[in-house]
Design a protein around this motif. Structure first.
Motif, PDB file in Angstrom:
ATOM      1  N   SER A 155       0.835  -1.192   0.000  1.00  0.00           N
ATOM      2  CA  SER A 155       0.000   0.000   0.000  1.00  0.00           C
ATOM      3  C   SER A 155       0.875   1.249   0.000  1.00  0.00           C
ATOM      4  CB  SER A 155      -0.922   0.001   1.224  1.00  0.00           C
ATOM      5  OG  SER A 155      -0.182  -0.031   2.436  1.00  0.00           O
ATOM      6  N   GLY A 156       0.290   2.374  -0.418  1.00  0.00           N
ATOM      7  CA  GLY A 156       1.033   3.623  -0.439  1.00  0.00           C
ATOM      8  C   GLY A 156       2.026   3.664  -1.584  1.00  0.00           C
ATOM      9  N   LEU A 157       3.135   4.374  -1.381  1.00  0.00           N
ATOM     10  CA  LEU A 157       4.136   4.558  -2.431  1.00  0.00           C
ATOM     11  C   LEU A 157       5.071   3.350  -2.461  1.00  0.00           C
ATOM     12  CD1 LEU A 157       5.065   6.553  -4.595  1.00  0.00           C
ATOM     13  CD2 LEU A 157       6.600   7.566  -2.914  1.00  0.00           C
ATOM     14  N   ALA A 158       4.580   2.261  -3.041  1.00  0.00           N
ATOM     15  CA  ALA A 158       5.340   1.005  -3.094  1.00  0.00           C
ATOM     16  C   ALA A 158       5.120   0.358  -4.452  1.00  0.00           C
ATOM     17  CB  ALA A 158       4.903   0.055  -1.982  1.00  0.00           C
ATOM     18  N   SER A 159       6.152  -0.283  -4.968  1.00  0.00           N
ATOM     19  CA  SER A 159       6.038  -0.968  -6.252  1.00  0.00           C
ATOM     20  C   SER A 159       6.398  -2.440  -6.149  1.00  0.00           C
ATOM     21  CB  SER A 159       6.934  -0.291  -7.300  1.00  0.00           C
ATOM     22  OG  SER A 159       8.283  -0.272  -6.877  1.00  0.00           O
ATOM     23  N   PHE A 160       6.668  -2.913  -4.924  1.00  0.00           N
ATOM     24  CA  PHE A 160       6.917  -4.331  -4.686  1.00  0.00           C
ATOM     25  C   PHE A 160       6.527  -4.607  -3.235  1.00  0.00           C
ATOM     26  CE2 PHE A 160      10.728  -2.158  -3.391  1.00  0.00           C
ATOM     27  CZ  PHE A 160      11.242  -2.863  -2.313  1.00  0.00           C
ATOM     28  N   PRO A 161       6.204  -5.848  -2.892  1.00  0.00           N
ATOM     29  CA  PRO A 161       5.753  -6.137  -1.524  1.00  0.00           C
ATOM     30  C   PRO A 161       6.902  -6.036  -0.526  1.00  0.00           C
ATOM     31  CG  PRO A 161       5.884  -8.165  -2.797  1.00  0.00           C
ATOM     32  CD  PRO A 161       6.139  -7.056  -3.760  1.00  0.00           C
ATOM     33  N   HIS A 162       6.758  -5.119   0.428  1.00  0.00           N
ATOM     34  CA  HIS A 162       7.821  -4.952   1.415  1.00  0.00           C
ATOM     35  C   HIS A 162       7.332  -4.160   2.613  1.00  0.00           C
ATOM     36  CE1 HIS A 162       8.115  -1.020  -0.614  1.00  0.00           C
ATOM     37  NE2 HIS A 162       8.848  -0.587   0.404  1.00  0.00           N
ATOM     38  N   LEU A 163       8.121  -4.209   3.674  1.00  0.00           N
ATOM     39  CA  LEU A 163       7.939  -3.384   4.861  1.00  0.00           C
ATOM     40  C   LEU A 163       9.001  -2.296   4.841  1.00  0.00           C
ATOM     41  CD1 LEU A 163       6.906  -2.707   7.767  1.00  0.00           C
ATOM     42  CD2 LEU A 163       8.660  -4.323   8.583  1.00  0.00           C
ATOM     43  N   HIS A 164       8.574  -1.036   4.856  1.00  0.00           N
ATOM     44  CA  HIS A 164       9.487   0.094   5.014  1.00  0.00           C
ATOM     45  C   HIS A 164       9.549   0.399   6.509  1.00  0.00           C
ATOM     46  CE1 HIS A 164      11.572   3.828   4.013  1.00  0.00           C
ATOM     47  NE2 HIS A 164      10.717   4.490   4.787  1.00  0.00           N
ATOM     48  N   PHE A 165      10.702   0.144   7.109  1.00  0.00           N
ATOM     49  CA  PHE A 165      10.892   0.236   8.560  1.00  0.00           C
ATOM     50  C   PHE A 165      11.799   1.420   8.874  1.00  0.00           C
ATOM     51  CE2 PHE A 165      13.436  -1.137  12.329  1.00  0.00           C
ATOM     52  CZ  PHE A 165      12.420  -1.137  13.269  1.00  0.00           C
ATOM     53  N   VAL A 166      11.285   2.337   9.697  1.00  0.00           N
ATOM     54  CA  VAL A 166      12.023   3.563  10.014  1.00  0.00           C
ATOM     55  C   VAL A 166      12.280   3.619  11.512  1.00  0.00           C
ATOM     56  CG1 VAL A 166      12.034   6.084   9.852  1.00  0.00           C
ATOM     57  CG2 VAL A 166      10.837   4.735   8.122  1.00  0.00           C
ATOM     58  N   VAL A 167      13.493   4.038  11.881  1.00  0.00           N
ATOM     59  CA  VAL A 167      13.858   4.281  13.274  1.00  0.00           C
ATOM     60  C   VAL A 167      14.224   5.759  13.407  1.00  0.00           C
ATOM     61  CG1 VAL A 167      15.419   3.684  15.172  1.00  0.00           C
ATOM     62  CG2 VAL A 167      14.748   1.926  13.513  1.00  0.00           C
ATOM     63  N   ARG A 168      13.666   6.410  14.431  1.00  0.00           N
ATOM     64  CA  ARG A 168      14.000   7.815  14.688  1.00  0.00           C
ATOM     65  C   ARG A 168      14.272   8.012  16.174  1.00  0.00           C
ATOM     66  NH1 ARG A 168       9.045   8.456  11.910  1.00  0.00           N
ATOM     67  NH2 ARG A 168       9.282   9.043   9.716  1.00  0.00           N
ATOM     68  N   ARG A 169      15.066   9.042  16.465  1.00  0.00           N
ATOM     69  CA  ARG A 169      15.125   9.592  17.818  1.00  0.00           C
ATOM     70  C   ARG A 169      14.942  11.088  17.679  1.00  0.00           C
ATOM     71  NH1 ARG A 169      17.997  11.247  22.641  1.00  0.00           N
ATOM     72  NH2 ARG A 169      17.005  10.151  24.368  1.00  0.00           N
ATOM     73  N   GLY A 170      13.843  11.585  18.243  1.00  0.00           N
ATOM     74  CA  GLY A 170      13.507  12.974  17.993  1.00  0.00           C
ATOM     75  C   GLY A 170      13.188  13.146  16.521  1.00  0.00           C
ATOM     76  N   ASN A 171      13.805  14.134  15.899  1.00  0.00           N
ATOM     77  CA  ASN A 171      13.538  14.373  14.479  1.00  0.00           C
ATOM     78  C   ASN A 171      14.661  13.871  13.580  1.00  0.00           C
ATOM     79  OD1 ASN A 171      15.464  16.222  15.125  1.00  0.00           O
ATOM     80  ND2 ASN A 171      14.344  18.026  14.438  1.00  0.00           N
ATOM     81  N   GLU A 172      15.481  12.967  14.083  1.00  0.00           N
ATOM     82  CA  GLU A 172      16.586  12.435  13.298  1.00  0.00           C
ATOM     83  C   GLU A 172      16.348  10.976  12.931  1.00  0.00           C
ATOM     84  OE1 GLU A 172      21.477  12.014  13.395  1.00  0.00           O
ATOM     85  OE2 GLU A 172      20.348  12.112  15.268  1.00  0.00           O
ATOM     86  N   VAL A 173      16.491  10.657  11.651  1.00  0.00           N
ATOM     87  CA  VAL A 173      16.430   9.267  11.202  1.00  0.00           C
ATOM     88  C   VAL A 173      17.713   8.567  11.613  1.00  0.00           C
ATOM     89  CG1 VAL A 173      16.402   7.767   9.184  1.00  0.00           C
ATOM     90  CG2 VAL A 173      14.888   9.759   9.278  1.00  0.00           C
ATOM     91  N   ILE A 174      17.565   7.373  12.170  1.00  0.00           N
ATOM     92  CA  ILE A 174      18.696   6.589  12.646  1.00  0.00           C
ATOM     93  C   ILE A 174      18.785   5.303  11.824  1.00  0.00           C
ATOM     94  CG2 ILE A 174      19.696   5.377  14.624  1.00  0.00           C
ATOM     95  CD1 ILE A 174      19.618   8.395  14.981  1.00  0.00           C
ATOM     96  N   ASP A 175      19.989   4.940  11.427  1.00  0.00           N
ATOM     97  CA  ASP A 175      20.213   3.686  10.713  1.00  0.00           C
ATOM     98  C   ASP A 175      20.392   2.569  11.737  1.00  0.00           C
ATOM     99  OD1 ASP A 175      21.065   1.568   9.184  1.00  0.00           O
ATOM    100  OD2 ASP A 175      22.726   2.632   8.227  1.00  0.00           O
ATOM    101  N   PRO A 176      19.465   1.605  11.810  1.00  0.00           N
ATOM    102  CA  PRO A 176      19.589   0.563  12.852  1.00  0.00           C
ATOM    103  C   PRO A 176      20.803  -0.334  12.669  1.00  0.00           C
ATOM    104  CG  PRO A 176      17.839   0.008  11.307  1.00  0.00           C
ATOM    105  CD  PRO A 176      18.261   1.407  10.983  1.00  0.00           C
ATOM    106  N   PHE A 177      21.394  -0.328  11.465  1.00  0.00           N
ATOM    107  CA  PHE A 177      22.582  -1.148  11.233  1.00  0.00           C
ATOM    108  C   PHE A 177      23.862  -0.439  11.675  1.00  0.00           C
ATOM    109  CE2 PHE A 177      19.422  -2.907   8.447  1.00  0.00           C
ATOM    110  CZ  PHE A 177      19.653  -4.263   8.482  1.00  0.00           C
ATOM    111  N   ARG A 178      23.792   0.881  11.840  1.00  0.00           N
ATOM    112  CA  ARG A 178      24.947   1.680  12.260  1.00  0.00           C
ATOM    113  C   ARG A 178      24.402   2.953  12.888  1.00  0.00           C
ATOM    114  NH1 ARG A 178      30.001   0.324  10.192  1.00  0.00           N
ATOM    115  NH2 ARG A 178      31.687   1.813  10.571  1.00  0.00           N
ATOM    116  N   PRO A 179      23.890   2.854  14.121  1.00  0.00           N
ATOM    117  CA  PRO A 179      23.081   3.934  14.686  1.00  0.00           C
ATOM    118  C   PRO A 179      23.813   5.238  14.968  1.00  0.00           C
ATOM    119  CG  PRO A 179      23.396   2.172  16.286  1.00  0.00           C
ATOM    120  CD  PRO A 179      23.880   1.655  14.985  1.00  0.00           C
ATOM    121  N   ASP A 180      25.110   5.210  15.131  1.00  0.00           N
ATOM    122  CA  ASP A 180      25.836   6.473  15.287  1.00  0.00           C
ATOM    123  C   ASP A 180      25.976   7.093  13.899  1.00  0.00           C
ATOM    124  OD1 ASP A 180      27.502   8.593  15.749  1.00  0.00           O
ATOM    125  OD2 ASP A 180      28.917   7.471  17.003  1.00  0.00           O
ATOM    126  N   MET A 181      25.123   8.056  13.587  1.00  0.00           N
ATOM    127  CA  MET A 181      25.092   8.625  12.245  1.00  0.00           C
ATOM    128  C   MET A 181      26.299   9.506  11.941  1.00  0.00           C
ATOM    129  SD  MET A 181      22.393   7.215  11.039  1.00  0.00           S
ATOM    130  CE  MET A 181      21.938   8.117   9.555  1.00  0.00           C
TER     131      MET A 181
END
Length: 328
Positions: free
Chosen positions: A165-191
């Motif tokens: 659903s939404g802005l997607a062209s293949f079946p998937h989960l778009h998973f986002v991690v944030r702290r405050g207003n900053e997007v954090i990469d869960p694979f390397r959280p120190d941005m």
């Protein structure tokens, strides 16, 4: 019943001024946010883009991200996997801040796509955690969302199912991690730290290997399959009960790069039937390749057969899969 109750704009972070650093607090430990086995029945199609400005760079110093991509895309191989149902779960304990359901699962790359302004996430859930942390789960299957605003959830609580659903062209989960207003990469959280596969802390409870591409599905059929069939989900062995007029091996791949090779080979009771090595000419998020052999005049001999597909990038073998079958 369709539910639509988001606080604030869909996809917007909580308006907090906190910027995470390791000195402030430890990030939450995360479970994989869907029930599957990476590298078998799910995969990472895109990571967070760590490159400021133009250009892309994922945490492994590769280019498995769109410019400005703010989450991790966990894909399932085909539409049939989505139809069977792949559960999406809370990655950590928290409280549901927002949820929406009722949007259709459609390919947003087609002209028939409805207006998705401010609804790019599609059906989804947002969960707040302690110390200003938040996780968001987008593109869930229509009718699958199981939580409402204010629900307290534990790690592993079912939220919905993988969808498109939404802005997607293949079946998937778009998973986002944030702290405050900053997007954090869960694979390397120190941005503030650059990319690389050296041992640095991540947010996952279990180790999650970096995969720069590979195979989604392979199979054998008696003709060259249509690409839409492959994306929808073909049986691994789709041969007629009668003697097949041909044996065609196919492989469905993701994250192909120019110069990659795809090797397809067949063997039978009398040894090798042959093989084909195809070199990719351009970057392709998804692709399939097929190769096969026509039956000899007296038909293929009875016995055990094997097809194998190998995806290589230079000297590195990214993935290898095989399919075994028998002919009467």
């Amino acid at each position: 019943m369709a539910k639509t109750f988001w606080k604030g704009r869909l996809g917007a972070p909580l308006l907090l001024s906190l910027i995470w650093s390791p000195a402030l607090s430890a990030p939450p430990e995360l479970q994989l946010p869907l029930i599957c086995t990476l590298g078998e029945d799910c995969y990472v199609q895109q990571y967070v883009d760590r490159q400021a400005g133009d250009g892309v760079q994922d945490f492994g110093c590769g280019a498995m991200a769109n410019d400005g991509h703010k989450g991790t895309d966990f894909g399932v191989p085909t539409l049939s996997h989505m139809a069977r149902g792949v559960p999406v779960i809370a990655a950590a304990a928290g409280v549901v801040r927002g949820a929406r359901d009722g949007m259709p699962d459609v390919d947003a790359s087609t002209p028939q796509t409805p207006d998705l302004s401010n609804r790019e996430c599609g059906n989804g859930v947002a969960i707040t955690h302690s110390d200003g942390w938040e996780t968001q789960y987008c593109h869930l299957k229509q009718g699958s969302v199981r939580v409402e605003i204010g629900d307290a959830v534990e790690a592993g609580t079912p939220l919905g199912e993988v969808g498109m659903s939404g802005l997607a062209s293949f079946p998937h989960l778009h998973f986002v991690v944030r702290r405050g207003n900053e997007v954090i990469d869960p694979f390397r959280p120190d941005m503030s730290v650059g990319c690389g596969l050296d041992a640095v802390p991540d947010m996952w409870i279990e180790a999650t290997a970096y995969r720069p591409g590979g195979l989604l599905e392979i199979g054998v059929i008696d003709r060259v399959p249509d690409y839409d069939e492959v994306k929808a989900g073909l049986s691994e062995v789709a041969l007629p009960e009668a003697a097949p007029s041909a044996l065609v091996l196919w492989g469905f791949l993701y994250a192909g790069k120019a110069g990659d090779t795809v090797e397809l080979s067949l063997s039978g009771p009398q040894g090798t039937l042959g093989k084909e090595i195809v070199t990719l000419e351009k970057v392709q998020p998804f692709l399939y390749r097929a190769w096969g052999k026509r039956a000899p005049a007296d038909g293929f001999p009875a016995g055990a057969y094997k097809g194998e597909v190998v995806h290589r990038r230079g000297a590195d073998e990214l993935d290898r899969r095989s399919v075994s079958f028998s002919l009467p």
